[in-house]
Motif scaffolding. Structure first.
Motif: not given
Length: 237
Positions: A43, A75-76, A80, A107, A203, A228-229, A231-232
Motif C-alpha cells: 500500500n 497505517w496499513a 487487501y 506486519m 483489515v 493500524w491494520a 491491510a486496507r
C-alpha cells in the motif's frame, strides 16, 4: 542444547519449509517463496489520513475531506487484495495459525521502518464474547502481540470491550456499517489509558469499526488515536 540445533538443521534439510501460498521452497525467514513475497500488494500510494489505496499518493482522499475521521492517522502496509486476502481468510476463518504467524511477521517487518514518536500503548479491536467463543481467538490480538513486543509497547488487550454482538459487517454499505456499530464498544472503567494510543485491526475495509472505536476512545479522554491494520481495502466501486 547443541544437539537440538543439530536436529533442527537436519529437519530443515529433510523437510524444507514450503511457501504457504504455492508450496514452493520458502525463504529462510518466512513461510513464503520469493515470488509470492514479491506479489504481495503493498500500500504505497494512499491517503495520508485513512490509508485508502489510491492511484496516486495524495494528502487526503475525498472521504476524509468530506468527513474528518476521529483518528489522527492510519497505517496499513498492504492492500487487501490477492494473494494477501487468501492468507487473511485462512487465518481469520479457517484457524490457520501458521498463516497468522506469517502475517504477523510481515506486519512486524513493515513496522521496523516506523519513525518516532510512537504511541504510548497498543490496543486492538475486540470481538464480542460470543464471536470469540465461536472463533477461538481474536485475530487482531494475535497480530498485536508480536507487534507490541517488537516495538516495545505496552499492550492493553482488554481496555476496549465489545458489549453488543453486531451483524457481520461484510455485505453492508458504509452507512449501514456505521449504524450497525453504534453503542457496540465501551472502555473498561478499570483501565487507565495514556493520551496517545494506536488501535489495531486485521483489515480496514470502510473504516467504520476503527472510526467507532476511535470515537469511543476520544470520548473517554484519549487525545490522539492512530489506527493500524495489516491491510486496507480499496474503495468500493
Amino acid at each position: 542444547m547443541a544437539w537440538r540445533g543439530k536436529v533442527d538443521s537436519l529437519l530443515d534439510i529433510a523437510l524444507p519449509a514450503r511457501c504457504l501460498l504455492c508450496a514452493a521452497p520458502a525463504l529462510a525467514t518466512l513461510d513464503l517463496c520469493a515470488a509470492c513475497l514479491a506479489d504481495l500488494p503493498r500500500n504505497h500510494a494512499c491517503c495520508r489520513r485513512c490509508a485508502l489505496p489510491l492511484v496516486h499518493a495524495a494528502e487526503l482522499c475525498g472521504e476524509c475531506l468530506r468527513r474528518e475521521p476521529p483518528f489522527a492517522s492510519a497505517w496499513a502496509p498492504f492492500c487487501y487484495a490477492h494473494p494477501l486476502d487468501l492468507l487473511e481468510a485462512r487465518f481469520k476463518f479457517q484457524r490457520d495459525l501458521a498463516a497468522g504467524r506469517l502475517l504477523a511477521s510481515l506486519m512486524v517487518d513493515a513496522a521496523s521502518r516506523f519513525l518516532p514518536p510512537l504511541p504510548a500503548a497498543l490496543l486492538c479491536v475486540p470481538l464480542h464474547e460470543s464471536r470469540l467463543r465461536e472463533r477461538g481467538y481474536n485475530q487482531a490480538l494475535e497480530l498485536a502481540k508480536p507487534l507490541a513486543r517488537a516495538l516495545h509497547l505496552p499492550l492493553h488487550p482488554h481496555a476496549l470491550r465489545r458489549i453488543r454482538s453486531t451483524q457481520a459487517q461484510s455485505g453492508l454499505d458504509a452507512r449501514a456499517r456505521r449504524r450497525n456499530l453504534r453503542g457496540a464498544f465501551e472502555i473498561d472503567p478499570a483501565q487507565t489509558l495514556p493520551t496517545h494510543v494506536a488501535l489495531l485491526d486485521d483489515v480496514m475495509t470502510t473504516g467504520s469499526t476503527l472510526r467507532e472505536c476511535a470515537r469511543v476512545l476520544r470520548k473517554a479522554g484519549v487525545q490522539r488515536v492512530d489506527v493500524w491494520a495489516l491491510a486496507r481495502a480499496p474503495a468500493r466501486r
